[in-house]
Design a protein around this motif. Structure first.
Motif, PDB file in Angstrom:
ATOM      1  N   LYS A 135       0.840  -1.205   0.000  1.00 41.09           N
ATOM      2  CA  LYS A 135       0.000   0.000   0.000  1.00 41.09           C
ATOM      3  C   LYS A 135       0.872   1.251   0.000  1.00 41.09           C
ATOM      4  CE  LYS A 135      -4.031  -2.032   2.226  1.00 41.09           C
ATOM      5  NZ  LYS A 135      -4.913  -2.044   3.401  1.00 41.09           N
ATOM      6  N   GLY A 136       1.949   1.209   0.776  1.00 40.72           N
ATOM      7  CA  GLY A 136       2.870   2.347   0.819  1.00 40.72           C
ATOM      8  C   GLY A 136       3.528   2.593  -0.524  1.00 40.72           C
ATOM      9  N   ASP A 137       3.919   1.523  -1.205  1.00 42.16           N
ATOM     10  CA  ASP A 137       4.530   1.652  -2.530  1.00 42.16           C
ATOM     11  C   ASP A 137       3.564   2.306  -3.510  1.00 42.16           C
ATOM     12  OD1 ASP A 137       6.809   0.435  -1.568  1.00 42.16           O
ATOM     13  OD2 ASP A 137       6.446  -1.490  -2.571  1.00 42.16           O
ATOM     14  N   GLN A 138       2.293   1.961  -3.412  1.00 46.01           N
ATOM     15  CA  GLN A 138       1.290   2.546  -4.296  1.00 46.01           C
ATOM     16  C   GLN A 138       1.133   4.046  -4.030  1.00 46.01           C
ATOM     17  OE1 GLN A 138      -2.393   0.119  -4.880  1.00 46.01           O
ATOM     18  NE2 GLN A 138      -1.348  -1.260  -3.454  1.00 46.01           N
ATOM     19  N   VAL A 139       1.133   4.418  -2.762  1.00 48.72           N
ATOM     20  CA  VAL A 139       0.998   5.826  -2.400  1.00 48.72           C
ATOM     21  C   VAL A 139       2.208   6.612  -2.907  1.00 48.72           C
ATOM     22  CG1 VAL A 139       0.937   7.441  -0.456  1.00 48.72           C
ATOM     23  CG2 VAL A 139      -0.506   5.408  -0.425  1.00 48.72           C
ATOM     24  N   LYS A 140       3.398   6.036  -2.758  1.00 50.27           N
ATOM     25  CA  LYS A 140       4.612   6.710  -3.232  1.00 50.27           C
ATOM     26  C   LYS A 140       4.564   6.905  -4.744  1.00 50.27           C
ATOM     27  CE  LYS A 140       7.642   4.477  -0.023  1.00 50.27           C
ATOM     28  NZ  LYS A 140       8.880   3.720   0.128  1.00 50.27           N
ATOM     29  N   ALA A 141       4.146   5.888  -5.466  1.00 51.22           N
ATOM     30  CA  ALA A 141       4.068   5.981  -6.928  1.00 51.22           C
ATOM     31  C   ALA A 141       3.070   7.056  -7.346  1.00 51.22           C
ATOM     32  CB  ALA A 141       3.688   4.629  -7.531  1.00 51.22           C
ATOM     33  N   ASP A 142       1.931   7.113  -6.664  1.00 51.12           N
ATOM     34  CA  ASP A 142       0.933   8.143  -6.970  1.00 51.12           C
ATOM     35  C   ASP A 142       1.475   9.539  -6.675  1.00 51.12           C
ATOM     36  OD1 ASP A 142      -0.995   6.360  -7.862  1.00 51.12           O
ATOM     37  OD2 ASP A 142      -2.005   6.223  -5.910  1.00 51.12           O
ATOM     38  N   ALA A 143       2.191   9.673  -5.559  1.00 48.46           N
ATOM     39  CA  ALA A 143       2.749  10.981  -5.189  1.00 48.46           C
ATOM     40  C   ALA A 143       3.795  11.436  -6.200  1.00 48.46           C
ATOM     41  CB  ALA A 143       3.356  10.916  -3.789  1.00 48.46           C
ATOM     42  N   LYS A 144       4.621  10.502  -6.654  1.00 48.19           N
ATOM     43  CA  LYS A 144       5.631  10.849  -7.658  1.00 48.19           C
ATOM     44  C   LYS A 144       4.967  11.300  -8.955  1.00 48.19           C
ATOM     45  CE  LYS A 144       9.225   7.688  -6.035  1.00 48.19           C
ATOM     46  NZ  LYS A 144       9.996   6.468  -6.390  1.00 48.19           N
ATOM     47  N   LYS A 145       3.900  10.621  -9.333  1.00 45.53           N
ATOM     48  CA  LYS A 145       3.188  10.978 -10.562  1.00 45.53           C
ATOM     49  C   LYS A 145       2.580  12.369 -10.440  1.00 45.53           C
ATOM     50  CE  LYS A 145      -0.331   9.216 -13.779  1.00 45.53           C
ATOM     51  NZ  LYS A 145      -0.233  10.373 -14.571  1.00 45.53           N
ATOM     52  N   VAL A 146       1.975  12.665  -9.316  1.00 36.04           N
ATOM     53  CA  VAL A 146       1.387  13.990  -9.096  1.00 36.04           C
ATOM     54  C   VAL A 146       2.484  15.053  -9.122  1.00 36.04           C
ATOM     55  CG1 VAL A 146       0.237  15.459  -7.386  1.00 36.04           C
ATOM     56  CG2 VAL A 146      -0.641  13.172  -7.851  1.00 36.04           C
ATOM     57  N   GLY A 147       3.602  14.760  -8.478  1.00 37.42           N
ATOM     58  CA  GLY A 147       4.718  15.709  -8.477  1.00 37.42           C
ATOM     59  C   GLY A 147       5.215  15.987  -9.886  1.00 37.42           C
ATOM     60  N   ASP A 148       5.341  14.953 -10.695  1.00 46.64           N
ATOM     61  CA  ASP A 148       5.776  15.139 -12.083  1.00 46.64           C
ATOM     62  C   ASP A 148       4.738  15.916 -12.884  1.00 46.64           C
ATOM     63  OD1 ASP A 148       8.183  13.867 -11.703  1.00 46.64           O
ATOM     64  OD2 ASP A 148       7.549  11.954 -12.582  1.00 46.64           O
ATOM     65  N   ASP A 149       3.459  15.651 -12.640  1.00 46.21           N
ATOM     66  CA  ASP A 149       2.398  16.382 -13.348  1.00 46.21           C
ATOM     67  C   ASP A 149       2.448  17.882 -13.002  1.00 46.21           C
ATOM     68  OD1 ASP A 149       1.514  14.054 -14.533  1.00 46.21           O
ATOM     69  OD2 ASP A 149      -0.183  13.784 -13.158  1.00 46.21           O
ATOM     70  N   ILE A 150       2.673  18.181 -11.729  1.00 45.33           N
ATOM     71  CA  ILE A 150       2.751  19.581 -11.315  1.00 45.33           C
ATOM     72  C   ILE A 150       3.987  20.242 -11.930  1.00 45.33           C
ATOM     73  CG2 ILE A 150       3.171  21.102  -9.322  1.00 45.33           C
ATOM     74  CD1 ILE A 150       1.404  19.134  -7.692  1.00 45.33           C
ATOM     75  N   LYS A 151       5.094  19.534 -11.907  1.00 46.28           N
ATOM     76  CA  LYS A 151       6.323  20.064 -12.492  1.00 46.28           C
ATOM     77  C   LYS A 151       6.121  20.355 -13.973  1.00 46.28           C
ATOM     78  CE  LYS A 151      10.348  17.749 -13.360  1.00 46.28           C
ATOM     79  NZ  LYS A 151      11.421  16.843 -12.990  1.00 46.28           N
ATOM     80  N   ASP A 152       5.466  19.449 -14.668  1.00 40.81           N
ATOM     81  CA  ASP A 152       5.217  19.628 -16.108  1.00 40.81           C
ATOM     82  C   ASP A 152       4.271  20.798 -16.376  1.00 40.81           C
ATOM     83  OD1 ASP A 152       6.904  17.565 -16.740  1.00 40.81           O
ATOM     84  OD2 ASP A 152       5.305  16.091 -17.050  1.00 40.81           O
TER      85      ASP A 152
END
Length: 56
Positions: free
Chosen positions: A36-53
């Motif tokens: 579950k933690g790995d899934q949350v981390k992956a989602d957070a990284k994706k959101v961070g990349d989306d914001i950066k983009d």
């Protein structure tokens, strides 16, 4: 976000789901929580990349 980043985040999320499922099936709460933690981390990284983009 590049296609490679997107694929990496999706892979991380799938690995997390697999860990969660294996943990649930084997009654291993630690592995399930790790998944579950790995899934949350992956989602957070994706959101961070989306914001950066969005700012590029």
């Amino acid at each position: 976000m590049g296609a490679m980043d997107d694929a990496k985040h999706n892979t991380e999320k799938m690995v997390g789901k697999a860990k969660e499922g294996i943990g649930d099936a084997t009654d291993n709460q630690s592995l399930e929580a790790e998944g579950k933690g790995d899934q949350v981390k992956a989602d957070a990284k994706k959101v961070g990349d989306d914001i950066k983009d969005a700012f590029n």
